[in-house]
Design a protein around this motif. Structure first.
Motif, PDB file in Angstrom:
ATOM      1  N   ARG A  45     -31.826  -2.489  33.888  1.00  0.00           N
ATOM      2  CA  ARG A  45     -32.882  -2.973  32.991  1.00  0.00           C
ATOM      3  C   ARG A  45     -32.293  -3.699  31.786  1.00  0.00           C
ATOM      4  NH1 ARG A  45     -36.713  -2.749  36.503  1.00  0.00           N
ATOM      5  NH2 ARG A  45     -38.025  -3.559  34.821  1.00  0.00           N
ATOM      6  N   TRP A  83     -31.710  -6.008  29.088  1.00  0.00           N
ATOM      7  CA  TRP A  83     -32.655  -7.101  28.794  1.00  0.00           C
ATOM      8  C   TRP A  83     -32.019  -8.465  28.979  1.00  0.00           C
ATOM      9  CZ3 TRP A  83     -33.971  -2.942  25.135  1.00  0.00           C
ATOM     10  CH2 TRP A  83     -32.923  -2.636  24.248  1.00  0.00           C
ATOM     11  N   TYR A  84     -30.728  -8.573  28.749  1.00  0.00           N
ATOM     12  CA  TYR A  84     -30.084  -9.874  28.949  1.00  0.00           C
ATOM     13  C   TYR A  84     -30.101 -10.229  30.445  1.00  0.00           C
ATOM     14  CZ  TYR A  84     -28.484  -9.403  24.127  1.00  0.00           C
ATOM     15  OH  TYR A  84     -28.437  -9.259  22.759  1.00  0.00           O
ATOM     16  N   ARG A 132     -32.148  -9.075  32.718  1.00  0.00           N
ATOM     17  CA  ARG A 132     -33.537  -9.271  33.156  1.00  0.00           C
ATOM     18  C   ARG A 132     -34.105 -10.608  32.673  1.00  0.00           C
ATOM     19  NH1 ARG A 132     -36.020  -5.909  37.168  1.00  0.00           N
ATOM     20  NH2 ARG A 132     -34.335  -4.437  37.471  1.00  0.00           N
ATOM     21  N   LEU A 133     -33.525 -11.175  31.631  1.00  0.00           N
ATOM     22  CA  LEU A 133     -33.996 -12.483  31.158  1.00  0.00           C
ATOM     23  C   LEU A 133     -33.184 -13.623  31.771  1.00  0.00           C
ATOM     24  CD1 LEU A 133     -34.705 -11.607  27.411  1.00  0.00           C
ATOM     25  CD2 LEU A 133     -36.392 -12.107  29.194  1.00  0.00           C
ATOM     26  N   TYR A 137     -29.859 -14.185  31.709  1.00  0.00           N
ATOM     27  CA  TYR A 137     -28.648 -14.660  31.028  1.00  0.00           C
ATOM     28  C   TYR A 137     -27.480 -14.720  32.026  1.00  0.00           C
ATOM     29  CZ  TYR A 137     -30.533 -14.345  26.275  1.00  0.00           C
ATOM     30  OH  TYR A 137     -31.245 -14.546  25.129  1.00  0.00           O
ATOM     31  N   GLU A 183     -27.505  -6.881  21.234  1.00  0.00           N
ATOM     32  CA  GLU A 183     -28.403  -5.727  21.141  1.00  0.00           C
ATOM     33  C   GLU A 183     -28.147  -4.813  22.327  1.00  0.00           C
ATOM     34  OE1 GLU A 183     -30.280  -3.183  19.871  1.00  0.00           O
ATOM     35  OE2 GLU A 183     -30.918  -4.869  18.598  1.00  0.00           O
ATOM     36  N   ARG A 214     -28.551  -1.062  22.218  1.00  0.00           N
ATOM     37  CA  ARG A 214     -28.867   0.330  21.860  1.00  0.00           C
ATOM     38  C   ARG A 214     -29.165   1.214  23.065  1.00  0.00           C
ATOM     39  NH1 ARG A 214     -34.100  -0.527  18.226  1.00  0.00           N
ATOM     40  NH2 ARG A 214     -32.741  -2.112  17.348  1.00  0.00           N
ATOM     41  N   GLU A 215     -29.500   0.632  24.216  1.00  0.00           N
ATOM     42  CA  GLU A 215     -29.816   1.465  25.384  1.00  0.00           C
ATOM     43  C   GLU A 215     -28.745   1.362  26.458  1.00  0.00           C
ATOM     44  OE1 GLU A 215     -33.737   0.468  26.642  1.00  0.00           O
ATOM     45  OE2 GLU A 215     -34.599   1.174  24.765  1.00  0.00           O
ATOM     46  N   MET A 263     -36.438   9.899  27.538  1.00  0.00           N
ATOM     47  CA  MET A 263     -37.099   8.589  27.530  1.00  0.00           C
ATOM     48  C   MET A 263     -37.542   8.334  26.096  1.00  0.00           C
ATOM     49  SD  MET A 263     -39.606   8.879  30.851  1.00  0.00           S
ATOM     50  CE  MET A 263     -39.786  10.643  31.067  1.00  0.00           C
ATOM     51  N   PHE A 301     -37.657   4.211  31.894  1.00  0.00           N
ATOM     52  CA  PHE A 301     -36.364   4.373  32.555  1.00  0.00           C
ATOM     53  C   PHE A 301     -35.533   5.344  31.726  1.00  0.00           C
ATOM     54  CE2 PHE A 301     -37.976   0.487  34.334  1.00  0.00           C
ATOM     55  CZ  PHE A 301     -37.652   0.642  35.665  1.00  0.00           C
ATOM     56  N   PRO A 352     -29.112 -10.450  17.717  1.00  0.00           N
ATOM     57  CA  PRO A 352     -28.758 -10.618  16.305  1.00  0.00           C
ATOM     58  C   PRO A 352     -27.992 -11.915  16.019  1.00  0.00           C
ATOM     59  CG  PRO A 352     -27.416  -8.886  17.326  1.00  0.00           C
ATOM     60  CD  PRO A 352     -28.446  -9.276  18.323  1.00  0.00           C
ATOM     61  N   LEU A 379     -35.718 -10.555  22.996  1.00  0.00           N
ATOM     62  CA  LEU A 379     -35.238  -9.789  24.146  1.00  0.00           C
ATOM     63  C   LEU A 379     -36.335  -8.963  24.807  1.00  0.00           C
ATOM     64  CD1 LEU A 379     -31.883  -8.559  22.590  1.00  0.00           C
ATOM     65  CD2 LEU A 379     -32.255 -10.517  24.115  1.00  0.00           C
ATOM     66  N   ARG A 432     -34.880   7.940  19.105  1.00  0.00           N
ATOM     67  CA  ARG A 432     -33.961   9.077  19.146  1.00  0.00           C
ATOM     68  C   ARG A 432     -32.740   8.807  18.251  1.00  0.00           C
ATOM     69  NH1 ARG A 432     -34.646  12.614  23.802  1.00  0.00           N
ATOM     70  NH2 ARG A 432     -36.593  12.086  24.789  1.00  0.00           N
TER      71      ARG A 432
END
Lengths: 276, 738
Positions: A103, A105-106, A108-109, A111, A127, A129-130, A207, A214, B642, B648, B717
């Motif tokens: 998943r 995001w890069y 999925r878009l 990239y 980015e 964080r996940e 989650m 996910f 960033p 995104l 979190r």
């Protein structure tokens, strides 16, 4: 997006570069987003075994069927129950679930990242964080399958149209020369899983909402006698067999929190499978 | 009798002085309490039509010969197109027209955010239009984007900066026994209406017909007239059913200008609909904020000073919301100073979003108040009572109606649960209770009109060109007409959403539809009833007394094909008074201190919005506001790369709205006392108030449960674990300091 759907009479003779369709919950969105390109989809739902017989689970069995079965070990049943939404679990198959993409995001878009053979991991620099806390040097994507983590921890084996192997061996870490995360050969189809019952097992999941998410971190723990196996979802580009502790983790600045969450969930999962 | 007045008009916290034609509001308010129809729960009059799929939304409109548009959007947050070649797109199969910068005010060669429209095509099918978009050849000169709000302030990239000073803040801080200071941050969130932004444009002769998902059919008409240089009466705007807006659908927007031009060139109706992905970049958002706040108080809790420096990260377009509003207006503090910067950035434009500015500003202020209460060792509810504003603190005006103390009184049983809630904590799951207050506008205003048509069969049609944005407007207004006419609710039909078929109505934003339209509908119904009574007097004699239901039926039957037409208008707001809504919410949370998981277990909401017309519809609004607020507080965030400024979170996978499993027990209580100075109804709006205190109430409950100060939204979190860790560290340092 328009694609023809063909329903062959057998798996023999399906072109090796075919895009296979079962539940469609991953293939259809990827087609719509332009991440997959196919004029023809090969519907294999009638050709892949479906259902549970003893320790054998057809790859075409839906997550909803597994979730409702008493014959399935707790870790797998719970991984199914906590995955996605009821509507998607009714459609999605266990075989398809094992082969889903990240998943990130890069990715999925669309990239042109390392997972597509490009020369950058946009998440590492941007980015993330996940993203992954293990094996994230080349690509920081996180594997999203709850079911895969459960099956890896359970030591499940999978029979394909060509061979038999451990579920853990289905996966490979992407390398600079080869970005694939799945070790299947072209045209190879997942057919059946063999899941030996453990003495105890559990699946816990973090989650960022209560359902339909996910895994930020998913933890599967399995006990057979004295032997404990723990596998994690959402922490590495592939389902992650936890060998040792978290000292080997290499979190990025934005993913350090995941280590704390994973440690807490592992401790809880182990406590819940401890012999009475 | 119409009369011209000079008055202050407020929409979403923005004021302007305007001349207004108003009619007197001659009707006495109904006495407090439920009546035959008004004040009693009514199911949506169009609920079955919606459930059966019979309701036609803009997304359902298919006109004969209709084409589909697709829009080429800038792939860069800041760039200049040095060359745009539409020729290959124009020659593509099925394509009927293609336009670029210069062809429509909505298209630009110098985009200031990723997703800004650059060119557009229309074709026989949506697939053909999208395929043609890919053929448009653009040469980009990519420029460095400005993404950081503080940097924008430093560089002077601003829409405007507002200063406000009341009393003497320095002296107030010097007089304080305790001063608290903290920085709060709120994120960008997206409206995510179920129906994406869309419209169908058709030219009929020289007139433009627009079907559009909108909160303001008249605003669309006026803005299109200005943008296209047309006479407004040659534009008809239609919106019968509408799939949500939350403030993001107050105007025609780029897609409608694009559709109008493509329809003109192709000579065919053109549908322009945003995909969910486009909706996530180019349909507006709640702007992020940074709030650097200071509060000073005496040891008894009396506020002596409030100071705030606010940065609204507006984006490439939009406005500098009144984020300082709660700090200026919620409490009776003599010394208040605020500075508010509106940062211009290469990020998608903000738009109004359910109580814009006040949702963000209340999070900061009401968390700061609880941090102050903790330092003073005062009960947070008591601290708020002690600083209650008896008169409006900015200009010293009296309130038209204010029952905030009654809200606090009704909050006591919920607040009183906190000892029992905390006692249910375990080693790893800590429970607590938090509260926050709410202030907002929501009084509506003129002009707004309604017509009521009564036929011989005793059935009534209310005609007004307002819109029901999904809030139950049709139902509540039908209740008002039925009540005034002494007819059952089933006898009332409500026609909305067509500028060519009904009189002007205000926009459905700022919680203003009911308080603006309700009095107009009642006035129109009263006008119709007056005419019916005049006929009855002629039939039964002047001294026949109260009309029985049988007599009413008989009089109306005499009409035959004749009709009675009543007209009504919204009267003026009370002169020199402040019309506001108030409330308080009490949230109960459980925090897993090892995994950072936050669960909202219960929210009690007590709001004062004057008379409640439909208690069922009102509780729906409270529930919706709280659920949307929980998403804002815990899980929703628009993410941006960033470095490049690329968006995104362009799907409902990456952008996380709450699910039904995230919804807590919600207790909704409304004070339900008519505002005696406000219109013939005494009702204010309930659309926005319930979302305002949610985030602060949850954050304060988290502090109550864990001792951790969460000052940044969403409380992911990562955020929760960081706050817990900071709280642990400060507890470790405390003995050393002492």
């Amino acid at each position: 997006v328009k694609a023809a759907i063909v329903t062959p009479a057998s798996l023999e003779g399906i072109p090796a570069d075919s895009v296979l369709l079962a539940g469609g919950t991953e293939v259809v969105p990827q087609l719509r987003e332009g991440l997959l390109d196919a004029d023809t989809l090969v519907d294999v739902s009638a050709l892949v075994p479906r259902g549970i017989a003893g320790t054998c689970i057809g790859a075409g069995t839906t997550l909803a069927e597994l979730e409702a079965s008493d014959a399935v070990p707790d870790a797998l049943r719970e991984a199914c129950r906590l995955a996605s939404s009821p509507q998607l679990r009714v459609m999605g198959t266990v075989g398809g679930n094992l082969l889903q993409s990240t998943r990130c995001w890069y990715w999925r878009l669309g990239y042109d990242c390392r997972l597509r053979g490009g020369d950058r991991c946009h998440a590492r620099e941007g980015e993330h964080r996940e993203h992954a806390i293990f094996a994230n040097e080349l690509c920081a994507s996180a594997h999203p399958s709850d079911v895969a983590a459960a099956l890896v921890a359970l030591g499940a084996r999978v029979r394909t149209s060509r061979r038999e192997l451990a579920v853990a061996e289905l996966y490979r870490l992407p390398t600079a020369g080869d970005p694939r995360t799945v070790a299947l050969e072209p045209g190879e189809v997942l057919l059946e899983l063999d899941v030996k019952p453990p003495d105890a097992s559990a699946y816990l999941k973090a989650m960022d909402r209560k359902r339909f998410g996910f895994p930020l971190v998913g933890v599967a723990a399995v006990r057979r006698g004295e032997a404990i196996t723990v596998a994690l979802a959402g922490v590495a580009p592939v389902p992650w067999l936890l060998d040792g502790g978290f000292d080997a983790a290499t979190p990025l600045p934005g993913t350090r929190w995941k280590v704390a969450v994973a440690e807490a969930l592992v401790a809880r999962a182990l406590a819940s499978i401890r012999p009475a | 009798v119409a009369r011209l007045i000079r008055t202050e008009k407020e929409v979403e916290g923005r004021f302007e002085e305007v001349w207004l034609v108003v009619e007197e509001d001659a009707l006495e308010q109904w006495p407090q309490g439920p009546r035959d129809v008004v004040g009693r729960p009514a199911a949506r009059v169009d609920g079955l039509a919606r459930a059966r799929g019979e309701a036609l939304f803009t997304a359902d409109i298919r006109l004969p010969g209709m084409l589909h548009a697709a829009v080429l959007r800038s792939p860069h947050p800041r760039a200049t197109a040095t060359r745009i070649d539409l020729s290959a797109a124009l020659e593509a199969p099925g394509v009927r027209a293609a336009i670029g910068p210069g062809d429509s005010p909505a298209l630009t060669a110098e985009p200031g955010y990723e997703g800004q429209p650059v060119a557009a095509v229309c074709a026989d099918t949506l697939e053909a239009a999208r395929a043609a978009i890919a053929l448009i050849d653009v040469e980009w000169n990519v420029l460095e984007p400005l993404l950081d709000p503080d940097e924008a302030v430093a560089r002077g990239s601003l829409f405007d900066t507002r200063h406000s000073d009341r009393g003497d803040v320095e002296r107030g801080l010097a007089e304080a026994d305790v001063v608290v200071e903290a920085t709060y941050r709120t994120q960008v969130v997206l409206h995510n209406s179920m129906e994406t932004h869309q419209s169908v444009c058709r030219w009929v002769g020289g007139e433009l017909e627009v079907h559009i998902s909108t909160q303001y059919v008249w605003g669309v008409r006026n803005e299109l007239a200005r943008g296209l240089g047309m006479d407004p009466d040659r534009i008809r705007v239609v919106c019968e059913y509408m799939g949500g807006g939350f403030g993001s659908k107050n105007g025609p927007d780029d897609h409608t200008f694009v559709g109008a031009e493509l329809a003109r060139r192709s000579g065919r109706p053109v549908r322009t609909a945003l995909t969910r992905g486009e909706e996530h970049v180019a349909a507006g958002n709640r702007a992020a904020t940074i709030q650097r706040l200071v509060a000073g108080a005496r040891s008894d809790g009396t506020l002596t000073a409030l100071r705030g420096e606010f940065v609204n990260a507006v984006g490439a377009a939009g406005w500098n919301t009144f984020t300082e509003g709660p700090m200026q207006t919620l409490y009776a503090c003599p010394n208040v100073r605020t500075t508010t910067h509106g940062a211009r950035l290469n990020l998608p434009p903000m738009k109004a979003f359910r109580a814009p500015g006040f949702v963000e500003g209340t999070f900061g202020l009401e968390c700061l108040l609880d941090e102050l209460a903790a330092r003073l060792d005062l009960d947070p509810l008591e601290l708020r009572r002690r600083n209650h504003a008896d008169v409006e603190p900015v200009e010293g005006r009296s309130y038209s109606g204010k029952n905030l103390l009654e809200c606090y009184r009704r909050a006591e049983p919920h607040w009183g649960r906190r000892h029992e809630v905390r006692a249910r904590s375990t080693a790893t799951v800590k429970r607590g209770v938090g509260m926050a207050s709410q202030v907002w506008w929501g009084g509506g205003g003129p002009p707004s009109y309604a017509w009521v048509r009564v036929g011989s069969d005793g059935h009534v049609t209310v005609v007004t060109a307002t819109q029901d944005v999904g809030t139950g407007t049709k139902t509540a207004l039908s209740q008002i007409a039925a009540e005034e006419l002494r007819l059952p609710l089933e006898h009332v039909t409500f026609a909305v959403g067509d500028t060519s078929r009904g009189p002007y109505s205000t926009l459905s934003a700022g919680s203003s539809t009911l308080p603006s339209m309700g009095p107009a509908v009642r006035a129109a119904a009263a006008d119709a009833r007056r005419q019916i009574l005049e006929l009855a007097a002629q039939r039964y004699g002047d001294d026949a007394g109260e009309l029985s239901p049988g007599q009413l039926e008989e009089v109306l039957a005499l009409l035959g094909n004749g009709q009675i037409l009543g007209t009504g208008a919204r009267g003026p707001n009370p002169a020199g008074m402040q019309v506001l809504t108030f409330g308080v919410q009490v949230a109960e949370v459980a925090v897993d201190v090892e995994t950072g998981e936050v669960t909202v277990e219960r929210v009690a909401a007590i709001h004062d919005v004057g008379r409640v017309v439909n208690p069922l519809g009102a509780s729906s609004q409270v529930e919706g506001g709280i659920i949307q607020g929980i998403g804002h507080t815990l899980s929703e965030e628009r993410l941006v790369d960033p470095v490049t400024g690329a968006i995104l979170t362009r799907s409902l996978d990456a952008y996380r709205m709450p699910t039904i499993a995230d919804v807590p027990e919600i207790v909704s209580e409304l004070v339900d006392v008519p505002d005696e100075h406000l219109t013939n109804l005494g009702s204010k709006g309930i659309g926005e108030p319930p979302i305002i205190p949610v985030a602060a109430a949850i954050a304060n409950a988290i502090r109550d449960a864990t001792g951790a100060d969460v000052r940044s939204l969403p409380i992911s979190r990562a955020e929760m674990l960081a706050a817990l860790s900071a709280a642990r560290n400060s507890r470790l340092e405390e003995p050393a300091r002492a």
